[in-house]
Every structure is written in structure tokens, then in C-alpha cells.
Write an enzyme that holds these catalytic residues in place. Sequence first.
Site, PDB file in Angstrom:
ATOM      1  N   HIS A   7      52.285  34.616  35.956  1.00 32.00           N
ATOM      2  CA  HIS A   7      51.874  35.794  35.182  1.00 32.00           C
ATOM      3  C   HIS A   7      50.925  36.671  35.973  1.00 32.00           C
ATOM      4  O   HIS A   7      50.351  36.246  36.972  1.00 32.00           O
ATOM      5  CB  HIS A   7      51.224  35.403  33.840  1.00 32.00           C
ATOM      6  CG  HIS A   7      49.960  34.593  33.968  1.00 32.00           C
ATOM      7  ND1 HIS A   7      49.953  33.218  33.990  1.00 32.00           N
ATOM      8  CD2 HIS A   7      48.657  34.962  34.063  1.00 32.00           C
ATOM      9  CE1 HIS A   7      48.708  32.781  34.090  1.00 32.00           C
ATOM     10  NE2 HIS A   7      47.897  33.823  34.151  1.00 32.00           N
ATOM     11  N   HIS A  79      43.918  39.136  37.496  1.00 33.76           N
ATOM     12  CA  HIS A  79      44.367  38.117  38.458  1.00 33.76           C
ATOM     13  C   HIS A  79      45.881  37.972  38.433  1.00 33.76           C
ATOM     14  O   HIS A  79      46.547  38.445  37.512  1.00 33.76           O
ATOM     15  CB  HIS A  79      43.699  36.762  38.196  1.00 33.76           C
ATOM     16  CG  HIS A  79      44.015  36.112  36.877  1.00 33.76           C
ATOM     17  ND1 HIS A  79      43.262  36.297  35.757  1.00 33.76           N
ATOM     18  CD2 HIS A  79      45.008  35.260  36.515  1.00 33.76           C
ATOM     19  CE1 HIS A  79      43.765  35.589  34.755  1.00 33.76           C
ATOM     20  NE2 HIS A  79      44.841  34.949  35.183  1.00 33.76           N
ATOM     21  N   GLU A 130      45.044  32.718  40.579  1.00 35.12           N
ATOM     22  CA  GLU A 130      45.073  31.494  39.784  1.00 35.12           C
ATOM     23  C   GLU A 130      46.255  30.666  40.256  1.00 35.12           C
ATOM     24  O   GLU A 130      47.350  31.201  40.490  1.00 35.12           O
ATOM     25  CB  GLU A 130      45.246  31.858  38.296  1.00 35.12           C
ATOM     26  CG  GLU A 130      45.298  30.654  37.362  1.00 35.12           C
ATOM     27  CD  GLU A 130      45.461  31.053  35.891  1.00 35.12           C
ATOM     28  OE1 GLU A 130      45.894  32.194  35.608  1.00 35.12           O
ATOM     29  OE2 GLU A 130      45.160  30.213  35.029  1.00 35.12           O
TER      30      GLU A 130
HETATM   31 CO    CO Z   1      45.861  33.469  34.085  1.00 33.82          CO
END
Ligand code: CO
Length: 134
Positions: A7, A79, A130
Site C-alpha cells: 500500500h 509512506h 514500511e
Molecule cells: Co502502512
Amino acid sequence: MIGRLNHVAIVVPDLAKAAAVYRETLGAKVSAPQALPAHGVTVVFVELPNTKIELLEPLGASSPVKSFLERNPAGGMHHVCYEVDDIIAARDRMKAQGARVIGDGEPKIGAHDKPVLFLHPKDFCGTLVELEQA
Ligand code: CO
């Protein structure tokens, strides 16, 4: 080592407005808002055919995205999340490569109930990264 883009996370000042932009203007499938007090955010998932967009709004006074919103009042990209097969092997590789893992280096359970780590933006082209064990 990294796999699929899981994502992209965007922090927004008004989650209902942002959800409407994705649902109505862009014509995407958007989930109902989910409060995640343990993460200090309320999140909406935008489901795309090949990935997800997470729209994040701060929840609570100690939200980790509160200061981001103070610096970026209109919101902004926060992010990107890449999938890895083994979060511990990924962490050890990052450390061996001289990259900084944020926090104590121990994976935390993320918004999708899977172990995650965050990597310092200064080591990754100015972008907070991440890693999520898929
Ligand atoms: Co995230």
C-alpha cells in the site's frame, strides 16, 4: 528482497472528505472508516486492482501522524509499504546494509494484523518505508 507494493499511505486532515474524493471523484472502492487506537489513526482502505491506498487521519493526542499533518496541513504521502517473506531476515539485512530501522528494531503488529517495521526515510530516497511480512 522486497516483493509487492502492499500500500501507499496518505495522511489527510479530513478522512470523510478524502474518502469522498477517492469514492466519488476517482470512482474507487473505499472501505468504511476503521479506528485503530493502538496505532493512533483512523484508516480507510481504497482497494485498487493491484494495490491499496490507505488514507490515515490522526486519532488521539499522541498520534504518530499528528506532527506530519502539522508540517503538511493539506495532507500528503506518508509512506510506502513493501511486502517481504520474512520480516526478521529483512530487518537483519537492512541492518547489515547500514540502513536504520525505526524504533527498537522489533517488528510490531500493523494495521493488517501482520508484523511490520519502518525504515528511516533518510536511507530510502527521502521516503518512509514500511516492510510487512506478507
Ligand atoms: Co502502512
